[in-house]
Design a protein around this motif. Sequence first.
Motif, PDB file in Angstrom:
ATOM      1  N   ASP B  69       5.312   8.479  -9.908  1.00  0.00           N
ATOM      2  CA  ASP B  69       6.694   7.713  -9.416  1.00  0.00           C
ATOM      3  C   ASP B  69       6.766   6.462 -10.104  1.00  0.00           C
ATOM      4  O   ASP B  69       5.719   5.823 -10.342  1.00  0.00           O
ATOM      5  CB  ASP B  69       6.540   7.459  -7.774  1.00  0.00           C
ATOM      6  CG  ASP B  69       8.067   7.395  -7.341  1.00  0.00           C
ATOM      7  OD1 ASP B  69       8.802   8.200  -6.940  1.00  0.00           O
ATOM      8  OD2 ASP B  69       8.181   6.049  -7.319  1.00  0.00           O
ATOM      9  N   ASP B  71       7.681   3.915  -8.703  1.00  0.00           N
ATOM     10  CA  ASP B  71       7.130   2.720  -8.028  1.00  0.00           C
ATOM     11  C   ASP B  71       5.628   2.459  -8.084  1.00  0.00           C
ATOM     12  O   ASP B  71       5.083   1.469  -7.898  1.00  0.00           O
ATOM     13  CB  ASP B  71       7.523   3.217  -6.461  1.00  0.00           C
ATOM     14  CG  ASP B  71       8.912   2.615  -6.244  1.00  0.00           C
ATOM     15  OD1 ASP B  71       9.445   2.077  -7.151  1.00  0.00           O
ATOM     16  OD2 ASP B  71       9.423   3.010  -5.185  1.00  0.00           O
ATOM     17  N   ASP B 101       4.466  -1.594   2.490  1.00  0.00           N
ATOM     18  CA  ASP B 101       5.234  -0.446   2.649  1.00  0.00           C
ATOM     19  C   ASP B 101       5.145   0.517   1.493  1.00  0.00           C
ATOM     20  O   ASP B 101       5.053   1.745   1.704  1.00  0.00           O
ATOM     21  CB  ASP B 101       6.739  -0.732   3.003  1.00  0.00           C
ATOM     22  CG  ASP B 101       6.813  -1.379   4.409  1.00  0.00           C
ATOM     23  OD1 ASP B 101       5.829  -1.273   5.046  1.00  0.00           O
ATOM     24  OD2 ASP B 101       7.856  -2.210   4.709  1.00  0.00           O
ATOM     25  N   ALA B 102       5.318  -0.187   0.353  1.00  0.00           N
ATOM     26  CA  ALA B 102       5.211   0.698  -0.864  1.00  0.00           C
ATOM     27  C   ALA B 102       3.719   1.277  -1.032  1.00  0.00           C
ATOM     28  O   ALA B 102       3.911   2.596  -1.478  1.00  0.00           O
ATOM     29  CB  ALA B 102       5.948  -0.197  -2.039  1.00  0.00           C
ATOM     30  N   ARG B 104       1.773   2.257   1.171  1.00  0.00           N
ATOM     31  CA  ARG B 104       1.752   3.442   2.084  1.00  0.00           C
ATOM     32  C   ARG B 104       2.797   4.475   1.602  1.00  0.00           C
ATOM     33  O   ARG B 104       1.994   5.640   1.607  1.00  0.00           O
ATOM     34  CB  ARG B 104       2.013   2.853   3.633  1.00  0.00           C
ATOM     35  CG  ARG B 104       1.799   3.765   4.750  1.00  0.00           C
ATOM     36  CD  ARG B 104       1.899   3.211   5.863  1.00  0.00           C
ATOM     37  NE  ARG B 104       3.204   2.470   6.409  1.00  0.00           N
ATOM     38  CZ  ARG B 104       3.476   1.219   6.353  1.00  0.00           C
ATOM     39  NH1 ARG B 104       2.634   0.331   6.362  1.00  0.00           N
ATOM     40  NH2 ARG B 104       4.762   1.161   6.831  1.00  0.00           N
ATOM     41  N   LYS B 105       3.668   4.466   1.335  1.00  0.00           N
ATOM     42  CA  LYS B 105       4.573   5.448   0.874  1.00  0.00           C
ATOM     43  C   LYS B 105       4.138   6.016  -0.274  1.00  0.00           C
ATOM     44  O   LYS B 105       4.130   7.487  -0.362  1.00  0.00           O
ATOM     45  CB  LYS B 105       6.104   4.903   0.552  1.00  0.00           C
ATOM     46  CG  LYS B 105       7.140   5.958   0.294  1.00  0.00           C
ATOM     47  CD  LYS B 105       8.454   5.111   0.121  1.00  0.00           C
ATOM     48  CE  LYS B 105       8.955   5.416  -1.386  1.00  0.00           C
ATOM     49  NZ  LYS B 105       9.930   4.752  -1.774  1.00  0.00           N
ATOM     50  N   ILE B 106       3.863   5.169  -1.511  1.00  0.00           N
ATOM     51  CA  ILE B 106       3.093   5.899  -2.905  1.00  0.00           C
ATOM     52  C   ILE B 106       1.969   6.478  -2.325  1.00  0.00           C
ATOM     53  O   ILE B 106       1.615   7.627  -2.972  1.00  0.00           O
ATOM     54  CB  ILE B 106       3.166   4.744  -3.849  1.00  0.00           C
ATOM     55  CG1 ILE B 106       4.586   4.207  -4.050  1.00  0.00           C
ATOM     56  CG2 ILE B 106       2.448   5.438  -5.128  1.00  0.00           C
ATOM     57  CD1 ILE B 106       4.349   2.904  -4.773  1.00  0.00           C
ATOM     58  N   ALA B 109       2.260   9.755  -0.820  1.00  0.00           N
ATOM     59  CA  ALA B 109       3.001  10.829  -1.910  1.00  0.00           C
ATOM     60  C   ALA B 109       2.084  11.201  -2.989  1.00  0.00           C
ATOM     61  O   ALA B 109       2.159  12.324  -3.883  1.00  0.00           O
ATOM     62  CB  ALA B 109       4.273  10.286  -2.178  1.00  0.00           C
TER      63      ALA B 109
END
Lengths: 290, 162
Positions: B69, B71, B101-102, B104-106, B109
């Motif tokens: 990604d 990010d 947050d990023a 955790r999200k990345i 995924a």
Amino acid sequence: MLELGSSESQAVSDFRCTDGEGVKFVFEAYGILVGVTTDDLELSRKLFEISNRAMLGKCRVLDASNAKAEHEFVIKKSSGDKFELTSVGEYTTGSGDLRETLELFVRILRLKVSQFAKNWVFVHAGVVSWDGKAIIIPGNSGSGKTTLVAECVKQGALYFSDEYAVLAPDGFVYPFARALSITNGGRKWSEDGIPVEKLGGRAATEPVEVGAVVLTKYEPGAAWRPERLTPGNGIIEVIPHTIPMTIDADFSLKVLKSALSRAIILKGVRGEASDLAAELYLFSYNKLTT
Amino acid sequence: MNNPQYPIARKNGLVVQEVPDEVLVYDLDTNKAHCLNKTAAAVWQSCDGKTSVPEIAKFLSSEMGTKVDDDLVWLAIDQLNESALLESQAEPKFQGQGRRDAIRKIGIASMIALPIVASLVAPKSAMASTSCRCDNGQNLDCQLQPSCPATCNTSGGLNLCQ
């Protein structure tokens, strides 16, 4: 007490009298050329003896009229029984008695050699080995590395150094087996240490591969539960203890990579040195030997 | 970086060594040592000023055989930026809670390791790694530690250069 041997004096044949300025000798140790000028031949001999002892017999006298020293010292009487030490181009220390002046000289000499040695990288560390694999224990002065090294020696480890891991481009660590800097009831300085044999140990004479690096500090009551670092993260933890790093980073980093990239690098707090020494002994035979 | 979409890896004043799956970088200006993990190193080595962040992500996707990604690339660039390993500084894309947050999200995924740049400062001189102790009670112990005050304070058994 500082005791001066006499055997090295036999090797000193190239000391030069410089007109009106005393006696000069030049020697090579670990690839650097050191010049020392005094106002007294006997003092020159004494200085060479302690230099050679501080460098573990690796000083080679050169012809002072031809060799150009990279680091120059001048030691001369200032008044009465006081002496003055000058590191040429840098500073002159205050007057001290002969013992203090020699002590200071040895310390500065060690520092210069550890910083500027050619084809060697000196790391502030204790080093021992079991069965041909070295364990390097980096640490600042006063971090307890001598205590830990002494305990490892009592567990049967071969002694390399309580001060420096001397690394070469071949990736091996070489012995720098000076007397251990353990306080023995009296005043302590670098030449007053205890020979490893007095601890029942033996000094290494040959280089070995680095099997492990142990990054640790003492915490009362702590148990040894280290984390294993990746080679890269381990190497950057060793960099602050790598003496020539700010002088020749390129060479230092190459040698660190060569020596440490296959080593197991452990980091954690320790309790008593004897407990960790016992753990390292087991670790060494279980994990490092083939 | 002149255009944050086209980051440029800094080259000057750095000593670089590759070890398996990591890259070591020593900054001669700051005496800082950095260890880039494989992901951070791959992003850094792609920062040529001609390749955009989405293109770097695409390149990494093909190199690593899994979708990467944008990010994740930005996370690496933020850290490289903070470590002064890019040509010029820029505002980080992720900060504070946004970064957490990023991550955790990345992290959930992504099939590849999150980029990590670990850093340590080396002492400016060999003696800077000493302890400012003067166990012999002598000033000379302090004088040999240029980073320490010159006088040995022995009161109460302190034995510290002060």
